[in-house]
Design an enzyme around this catalytic site. Structure first.
Site, short mmCIF file in Angstrom:
data_model
loop_
_atom_site.label_atom_id
_atom_site.label_comp_id
_atom_site.label_asym_id
_atom_site.label_seq_id
_atom_site.Cartn_x
_atom_site.Cartn_y
_atom_site.Cartn_z
N ARG A 180 1.08 -1.51 -0.21
CA ARG A 180 -0.25 -0.32 -0.34
C ARG A 180 1.19 1.30 -0.20
O ARG A 180 2.20 0.82 -0.15
CB ARG A 180 -0.55 0.14 1.39
N LYS A 207 -1.75 -2.57 7.70
CA LYS A 207 -3.93 -1.95 8.02
C LYS A 207 -4.34 -3.05 7.99
O LYS A 207 -5.62 -3.37 9.06
CB LYS A 207 -4.00 -1.50 6.51
N HIS A 288 -2.82 3.15 -5.96
CA HIS A 288 -2.86 1.31 -5.29
C HIS A 288 -2.55 0.52 -6.59
O HIS A 288 -2.99 -0.52 -6.62
CB HIS A 288 -4.52 1.10 -5.12
N ARG A 291 -0.29 -2.22 -6.07
CA ARG A 291 -0.49 -3.92 -5.15
C ARG A 291 -1.30 -4.54 -5.83
O ARG A 291 -1.29 -5.26 -6.29
CB ARG A 291 -0.99 -2.74 -3.51
N HIS A 314 -3.16 -9.28 2.93
CA HIS A 314 -4.17 -10.44 2.86
C HIS A 314 -4.90 -11.23 4.27
O HIS A 314 -4.10 -12.20 4.08
CB HIS A 314 -5.50 -9.90 1.30
N TYR A 323 -9.41 -10.61 -7.34
CA TYR A 323 -8.27 -10.05 -8.78
C TYR A 323 -8.47 -11.41 -9.30
O TYR A 323 -7.71 -10.97 -10.16
CB TYR A 323 -6.71 -9.99 -7.45
#
Length: 341
Positions: A180, A207, A288, A291, A314, A323
């Site tokens: 990120r 995050k 972004h 990523r 993730h 994705y």
């Protein structure tokens, strides 16, 4: 313009002081059995970026209430329903949902929890369901920078200048580490461990790691030197003589390196600059894109979800599978099978 910014900032501060209770939680502040140290620590239970987002959302709701002459804290369920219906005229369903969450969290912080929280009222939930059905919840997002895009950009960096070396290292490392933009600019020299295989980057916070357990991201050397993030990073650090502190820093017009950390917004500007030079529409790309590009490219190379998640960090497979679906949208297309018959 400067005066406008100062006015906006002063209004923002006033809103926080007046009625944004997540900064000064009433349930915590009024608890006489908690020490001052304990109160301050509890106030840090939410990440800074989360608080900033909630503060902006609450400010918008508070302004709307002031304009319409209604109370924001405590708000009535009817007030919230009227607000989100006005908001839904232009905003996406996900934005509306986030505003309701901010309103709810601020009421909880002010002591209005459970059935006393107007944002949890059945009328509000029904209104949100209707908005989601009407507008849908699909998020288009920015275009990904794919593996082939990296080759396209390779010759565009002016490596005679510090800015060119920095930008190349930033873009290629951002892709390889699926970072990120906030993570990318927070990397310190002390977080790097170079090995014969590549570089290992330690991240104390992210995050997906709000509790600060720390994560390690391995970036191996690429066989293709022109798109190798490790080589680009080493060349940048060696040339700029960075041996401590933030690895990505602002550079003046006369190519003088500053000691401060590059802003996360600068990542988006750098990405846009080079995709524009490559002849792509810069408006479709942002920070972004790096990523997202890693995850999409990995899916196109038939890499499984769990392996992708180890690099992207993730915690849920939901976004990764999205994705994968996007990466294979042509590969798994029924028409391809029909054409090949």
């Amino acid at each position: 313009m400067l005066l406008y910014i100062l006015l906006i900032e002063s209004r923002f501060i006033m809103k926080i002081k007046d009625n944004f209770m997540l900064i000064k939680n009433a349930r915590i502040e009024n608890n006489e059995r908690l020490s001052l140290k304990a109160k301050r620590r509890l106030e840090k239970s939410k990440a800074d970026n989360t608080l900033k987002a909630y503060a902006c959302d609450w400010s918008d709701f508070s302004d709307w209430c002031q304009y319409h002459g209604v109370t924001d804290l405590p708000a009535s369920p009817e007030t919230i329903v009227n607000y989100i219906n006005d908001l839904a005229d232009d905003a996406k369903a996900n934005t509306v949902s986030r505003r309701v969450t901010a309103i709810s969290e601020n009421h909880i912080a002010a002591g209005f929890s459970g059935r006393h929280n107007p944002a949890k009222d059945g009328m509000v939930r029904a209104a949100m369901s209707a908005i989601r059905r009407e507008k849908g919840t699909f998020q288009r997002g920015k275009s990904p920078i794919l593996m082939e895009t990296l080759y396209l950009l390779a010759d565009l960096f002016d490596e005679e200048k510090l800015s060119g070396l920095r930008d190349k290292a930033l873009i290629y490392l951002g892709f390889a580490g699926a970072f990120r933009r906030s993570e990318l600019v927070h990397i310190q020299y002390e977080d790097l461990t170079f090995t014969p295989q590549g570089v290992i980057i330690f991240m104390a916070h992210s995050k997906g790691d709000q509790l600060g357990h720390g994560e390690q991201i391995a970036i191996p050397y690429a066989p293709q030197a022109e798109i190798c993030a490790v080589r680009a990073l080493k060349k940048w650090l060696d040339t700029a003589q960075i041996h401590r502190g933030p690895i990505f820093r602002p550079i003046t017009r006369v190519q003088s390196l500053r000691n401060t950390q590059l802003s996360d917004k600068s990542v988006a500007l750098i990405v846009k600059k080079y995709v524009g030079l490559a002849g792509l529409d810069e408006h479709l790309f942002a920070g972004h894109s790096l990523r997202r590009g890693f995850a999409t490219s990995a899916a196109q190379h038939d890499i499984d979800a769990l392996t992708i998640m180890r690099q992207t960090r993730h915690k849920s497979e939901k976004m990764v599978h999205r994705y994968i679906e996007q990466g294979n949208i042509f590969k798994d297309n029924a028409l391809n099978r029909m054409y090949n018959k």
